[in-house]
Scaffold this motif. Sequence first.
Motif, short mmCIF file in Angstrom:
data_model
loop_
_atom_site.label_atom_id
_atom_site.label_comp_id
_atom_site.label_asym_id
_atom_site.label_seq_id
_atom_site.Cartn_x
_atom_site.Cartn_y
_atom_site.Cartn_z
N VAL A 6 0.84 -1.20 0.00
CA VAL A 6 0.00 0.00 0.00
C VAL A 6 0.88 1.25 0.00
N LEU A 7 1.96 1.22 0.77
CA LEU A 7 2.88 2.35 0.80
C LEU A 7 3.50 2.60 -0.58
N LEU A 38 8.89 1.83 5.77
CA LEU A 38 9.73 2.58 4.84
C LEU A 38 11.21 2.26 5.08
N GLY A 39 11.58 2.03 6.32
CA GLY A 39 12.96 1.65 6.63
C GLY A 39 13.33 0.33 5.99
N ILE A 40 12.41 -0.63 6.04
CA ILE A 40 12.65 -1.94 5.42
C ILE A 40 12.74 -1.80 3.90
N LEU A 41 11.82 -1.03 3.32
CA LEU A 41 11.82 -0.82 1.87
C LEU A 41 13.08 -0.08 1.43
N HIS A 42 13.55 0.85 2.26
CA HIS A 42 14.76 1.61 1.95
C HIS A 42 15.98 0.69 1.93
N ARG A 43 16.06 -0.21 2.89
CA ARG A 43 17.21 -1.13 2.95
C ARG A 43 17.26 -2.03 1.73
N ASN A 44 16.12 -2.26 1.10
CA ASN A 44 16.05 -3.13 -0.08
C ASN A 44 15.98 -2.35 -1.39
N ASP A 45 16.28 -1.04 -1.34
CA ASP A 45 16.33 -0.18 -2.52
C ASP A 45 14.99 -0.04 -3.25
N LEU A 46 13.90 -0.33 -2.55
CA LEU A 46 12.59 -0.16 -3.15
C LEU A 46 12.09 1.27 -2.99
N VAL A 47 12.61 1.98 -1.99
CA VAL A 47 12.36 3.41 -1.86
C VAL A 47 13.70 4.10 -1.58
N GLU A 48 13.76 5.39 -1.89
CA GLU A 48 14.94 6.19 -1.61
C GLU A 48 14.55 7.31 -0.66
N VAL A 50 15.11 11.12 0.61
CA VAL A 50 15.59 12.43 0.17
C VAL A 50 15.31 13.40 1.33
N GLY A 51 16.31 13.62 2.16
CA GLY A 51 16.08 14.39 3.37
C GLY A 51 15.15 13.63 4.30
N SER A 52 14.02 14.25 4.62
CA SER A 52 13.03 13.57 5.47
C SER A 52 11.90 12.96 4.63
N ASN A 53 11.99 13.06 3.31
CA ASN A 53 10.97 12.54 2.41
C ASN A 53 11.42 11.24 1.73
N TYR A 54 10.47 10.61 1.04
CA TYR A 54 10.75 9.35 0.36
C TYR A 54 10.22 9.40 -1.08
N ARG A 55 10.85 8.60 -1.93
CA ARG A 55 10.39 8.41 -3.30
C ARG A 55 10.70 6.97 -3.71
N LEU A 56 10.11 6.53 -4.82
CA LEU A 56 10.37 5.17 -5.28
C LEU A 56 11.84 4.98 -5.60
N GLY A 57 12.36 3.78 -5.31
CA GLY A 57 13.77 3.49 -5.51
C GLY A 57 14.07 2.85 -6.85
N SER A 58 15.35 2.73 -7.15
CA SER A 58 15.80 2.19 -8.44
C SER A 58 15.39 0.73 -8.63
N ASP A 62 13.88 -1.53 -11.97
CA ASP A 62 14.48 -2.77 -12.46
C ASP A 62 13.46 -3.90 -12.50
N ILE A 63 12.65 -3.98 -11.45
CA ILE A 63 11.62 -5.03 -11.41
C ILE A 63 10.56 -4.77 -12.46
N GLY A 64 10.14 -3.50 -12.58
CA GLY A 64 9.08 -3.16 -13.52
C GLY A 64 9.44 -3.46 -14.96
N THR A 65 10.71 -3.22 -15.34
CA THR A 65 11.10 -3.45 -16.72
C THR A 65 11.10 -4.93 -17.09
N ARG A 66 11.04 -5.80 -16.08
CA ARG A 66 11.03 -7.24 -16.33
C ARG A 66 9.63 -7.83 -16.25
N ALA A 67 8.63 -6.98 -16.13
CA ALA A 67 7.26 -7.46 -15.95
C ALA A 67 6.77 -8.28 -17.13
#
Length: 253
Positions: A6-7, A38-48, A50-58, A62-67
């Motif tokens: 959901v996040l 978000l901490g768990i997702l960040h450790r797995n590069d699923l989110v990045e 940026v300061g105190s904010n978050y955005r989708l990670g690289s 990579d996963i999406g291009t293999r769909a």
Amino acid sequence: MDKALVLLKSLAELDGEVGVSELARRSQLTKSTAFRLLGILHRNDLVERVGSNYRLGSQIFDIGTRAYGPTPLLLRELLMPYLADLYELTHETVHLAVLHGTEIVYVSKLHGHRAAHSPSHVGARLPAYCTGVGKALLAFDHDAAEAATAQGLPARTEHTLSDPDRFRAALGRIRQDGIAYDHQEAAPGLTCVAVPVMGATGRPVAALSIAGADTRFDPARFAPALRRVAHEASRAVIAARTRQRRPAAMARP
């Protein structure tokens, strides 16, 4: 897992850098739960972060291009130079798409200087029957064309070919002429011209298109350039396939 997904969906919908409080509100989670996930997702590069904010990670990209499997990725790498050539010739919005069942998937897109509002973006899927690239591909795939017709051809605009007989007739003309048009069939005000990129078996592996606003864009004007680029792209696909076969043949005893 449900809460983490959901996040991710909330981040995708907000399309940018978002704070924990806003994400928690959007996802209907407590702030502490959102922060922990978000901490768990960040450790797995699923989110990045940026300061105190978050955005989708690289890793999401990579996963999406293999769909849709490796083929669209390989075609994108092979045909991207030809898409760039097409853009340089026209300075209009150009697309590379593949057929996935009865839908098309946009593999790549370059925006023109006067880009019209369009539902297309990389990774987007649209019904093949109402797009130029889709019709260019369906015209040479009888089974997919019949499956699309059997599912129904609901009108997305007042210009959509929703009558099965007229649709089949249009595909017949595309097979004969080798070129397809979309006159505001997928979205109001959007017109495009498309051609298939043929593979070694004589069937299309992808399609190229040029799109623009209906008020100023004359698709027939760009048809010759599109044909030339698609012809060169087809030669590249066939050559790549020949190179793939050659090592296998040489390895035989």
